[in-house]
Design a protein around this motif. Sequence first.
Motif, mmCIF file in Angstrom:
data_model
loop_
_atom_site.group_PDB
_atom_site.id
_atom_site.type_symbol
_atom_site.label_atom_id
_atom_site.label_comp_id
_atom_site.label_asym_id
_atom_site.label_seq_id
_atom_site.Cartn_x
_atom_site.Cartn_y
_atom_site.Cartn_z
ATOM 1 N N THR A 257 0.905 -1.290 0.016
ATOM 2 C CA THR A 257 -0.107 0.078 0.070
ATOM 3 C C THR A 257 0.908 1.273 0.049
ATOM 4 N N MET A 258 1.832 1.181 0.622
ATOM 5 C CA MET A 258 2.966 2.538 0.773
ATOM 6 C C MET A 258 3.356 2.601 -0.747
ATOM 7 N N THR A 259 3.951 1.592 -1.290
ATOM 8 C CA THR A 259 4.114 1.818 -2.701
ATOM 9 C C THR A 259 3.220 2.577 -3.629
ATOM 10 N N ALA A 260 1.954 2.152 -3.346
ATOM 11 C CA ALA A 260 1.028 3.052 -4.256
ATOM 12 C C ALA A 260 0.865 4.487 -3.852
ATOM 13 N N GLU A 261 1.113 4.502 -2.509
ATOM 14 C CA GLU A 261 1.038 6.096 -1.849
ATOM 15 C C GLU A 261 2.385 6.829 -2.544
ATOM 16 N N VAL A 262 3.360 6.107 -2.360
ATOM 17 C CA VAL A 262 4.677 6.643 -2.941
ATOM 18 C C VAL A 262 4.523 7.113 -4.608
ATOM 19 N N LEU A 263 4.071 6.110 -5.240
ATOM 20 C CA LEU A 263 3.674 6.298 -6.767
ATOM 21 C C LEU A 263 2.817 7.614 -6.914
ATOM 22 N N ALA A 264 1.813 7.683 -6.173
ATOM 23 C CA ALA A 264 0.744 8.847 -6.235
ATOM 24 C C ALA A 264 1.466 10.021 -6.048
ATOM 25 N N THR A 265 2.439 10.220 -5.022
ATOM 26 C CA THR A 265 3.187 11.324 -4.384
ATOM 27 C C THR A 265 4.091 11.773 -5.377
ATOM 28 N N GLU A 266 4.883 10.893 -6.073
ATOM 29 C CA GLU A 266 6.094 11.233 -7.087
ATOM 30 C C GLU A 266 5.541 11.809 -8.246
ATOM 31 N N LEU A 267 4.298 11.226 -8.725
ATOM 32 C CA LEU A 267 3.562 11.610 -9.903
ATOM 33 C C LEU A 267 2.640 12.727 -9.752
ATOM 34 N N SER A 268 2.420 13.110 -8.461
ATOM 35 C CA SER A 268 1.533 14.301 -8.209
ATOM 36 C C SER A 268 0.193 14.025 -8.487
ATOM 37 N N LEU A 269 -0.236 12.801 -8.325
ATOM 38 C CA LEU A 269 -1.568 12.309 -8.659
ATOM 39 C C LEU A 269 -2.385 11.865 -7.396
ATOM 40 N N PRO A 270 -3.856 12.074 -7.280
ATOM 41 C CA PRO A 270 -4.518 11.501 -6.230
ATOM 42 C C PRO A 270 -4.379 9.784 -6.341
ATOM 43 N N LEU A 271 -4.517 9.335 -4.976
ATOM 44 C CA LEU A 271 -4.494 7.894 -4.873
ATOM 45 C C LEU A 271 -6.218 7.544 -4.522
ATOM 46 N N HIS A 272 -6.555 6.786 -5.421
ATOM 47 C CA HIS A 272 -8.036 6.288 -5.577
ATOM 48 C C HIS A 272 -8.183 4.816 -5.054
ATOM 49 N N THR A 273 -8.498 4.467 -3.888
ATOM 50 C CA THR A 273 -8.211 2.968 -3.536
ATOM 51 C C THR A 273 -9.644 2.476 -3.508
ATOM 52 N N VAL A 274 -9.634 1.262 -4.216
ATOM 53 C CA VAL A 274 -10.921 0.592 -4.214
ATOM 54 C C VAL A 274 -11.360 -0.701 -3.396
ATOM 55 N N GLN A 275 -12.080 -0.386 -2.334
ATOM 56 C CA GLN A 275 -12.251 -1.420 -1.182
ATOM 57 C C GLN A 275 -12.683 -2.722 -1.727
ATOM 58 N N MET A 276 -11.881 -3.445 -2.345
ATOM 59 C CA MET A 276 -12.344 -4.815 -2.994
ATOM 60 C C MET A 276 -13.355 -5.919 -2.042
ATOM 61 N N ASP A 277 -12.796 -5.761 -0.888
ATOM 62 C CA ASP A 277 -13.464 -6.833 0.069
ATOM 63 C C ASP A 277 -14.908 -6.290 0.381
ATOM 64 N N ARG A 278 -15.210 -4.887 0.295
ATOM 65 C CA ARG A 278 -16.518 -4.428 0.727
ATOM 66 C C ARG A 278 -17.201 -4.364 -0.768
ATOM 67 N N LEU A 279 -16.714 -4.255 -1.920
ATOM 68 C CA LEU A 279 -17.191 -4.584 -3.088
ATOM 69 C C LEU A 279 -18.092 -5.912 -3.290
ATOM 70 N N VAL A 280 -17.191 -6.948 -2.782
ATOM 71 C CA VAL A 280 -17.650 -8.219 -2.793
ATOM 72 C C VAL A 280 -18.932 -8.315 -1.829
ATOM 73 N N THR A 281 -18.695 -8.153 -0.714
ATOM 74 C CA THR A 281 -19.457 -8.456 0.359
ATOM 75 C C THR A 281 -20.812 -7.640 0.250
ATOM 76 N N LYS A 282 -20.738 -6.343 -0.142
ATOM 77 C CA LYS A 282 -21.966 -5.337 -0.394
ATOM 78 C C LYS A 282 -22.763 -5.724 -1.313
ATOM 79 N N PHE A 283 -21.998 -6.109 -2.505
ATOM 80 C CA PHE A 283 -22.665 -5.948 -3.773
ATOM 81 C C PHE A 283 -22.780 -7.467 -4.403
ATOM 82 N N MET A 284 -22.665 -8.347 -3.884
ATOM 83 C CA MET A 284 -22.710 -9.627 -4.293
ATOM 84 C C MET A 284 -23.996 -9.765 -5.241
#
Length: 321
Positions: free
Chosen positions: A127-154
Amino acid sequence: MATAEQIKALIRSHLSESHEQFFTVALQVAAHEARHGHSDLAHDIRQMVDNARLRPTVIIKFPNDLEGLVISEKPAIPLEALVLSADIKARVERIILEFRQQNKLKSHGLNHRRKILLTGAPGTGKTMTAEVLATELSLPLHTVQMDRLVTKFMGETSAKLRQIFERIRAVAGVYLFDEFDAIGGERSLDNDVGEMRRVLTSFLQFIENDTSDNLIIAATNNLRLLDRALFRRFDDVLHYDLPGEAERSRLITNLLGTFYGKQFPIAEAVAVAEGLSHAEIDRACRDAMKLAILNNKNYVTLASLIELLKERHAAYQGREE
């Protein structure tokens, strides 16, 4: 007043753009001032650090039924803060370089790598790697909560995934599919269900057909659960291991900051930390600093750090039983 070592540490962290290290040293200065009776100054410093650390976290404006599924933030974690093996760090740097030079690559008919799979044990830096990539590229980080996607929207997960990939085409950023094994499991497993097979098939189609320039990162703690068909859809696969001796030494030194005494026998702490993840070593070091502050000390003792590292080992053993 702050000590000479603290002032130098503040300057070093500022020049290297290591925000978290700067905050850590600033809090050490606050503790130093509090011990000398300067409570108002200590309070002001802590307040400034707290305000600076507050990063606005907002929900991407998806339809209301997707609220809370994708979280957007603006990380501030530079590449220097990432303590990984030389091989993995070099590959992260390559992703950054290719993204920054994507137009140059396109002029030669080549594409930058932007679909990345990160695998490894919890707390090893995915996860920190994703945060570093977003920081270095001056982009926002959009995190998709996959476990919630599956359990909430089966039953309607594929439709939600389509909405997410439509957003990827429309909104610039780094997109992290966290807990990816929630949908990426091997389709032939006996405990699989038809719904999840359809979801995985949909994801494979979406990621293969995606032509945006955004970084798409999938992170999983269990590589063995992933369907083999996934791997060819990614431009790069990075495997994260527990920190080696050199990484453990850098982690402890960086985390302790000015609480790291010149006579501190680092080798002993590094040996005890073997088998712990980056996150567990981080927790032990921060607990050791808190203990030092509460005991009116400006340094961490080897005995206290070793005891806290052993606590983290015991916690792991408890989870495995």
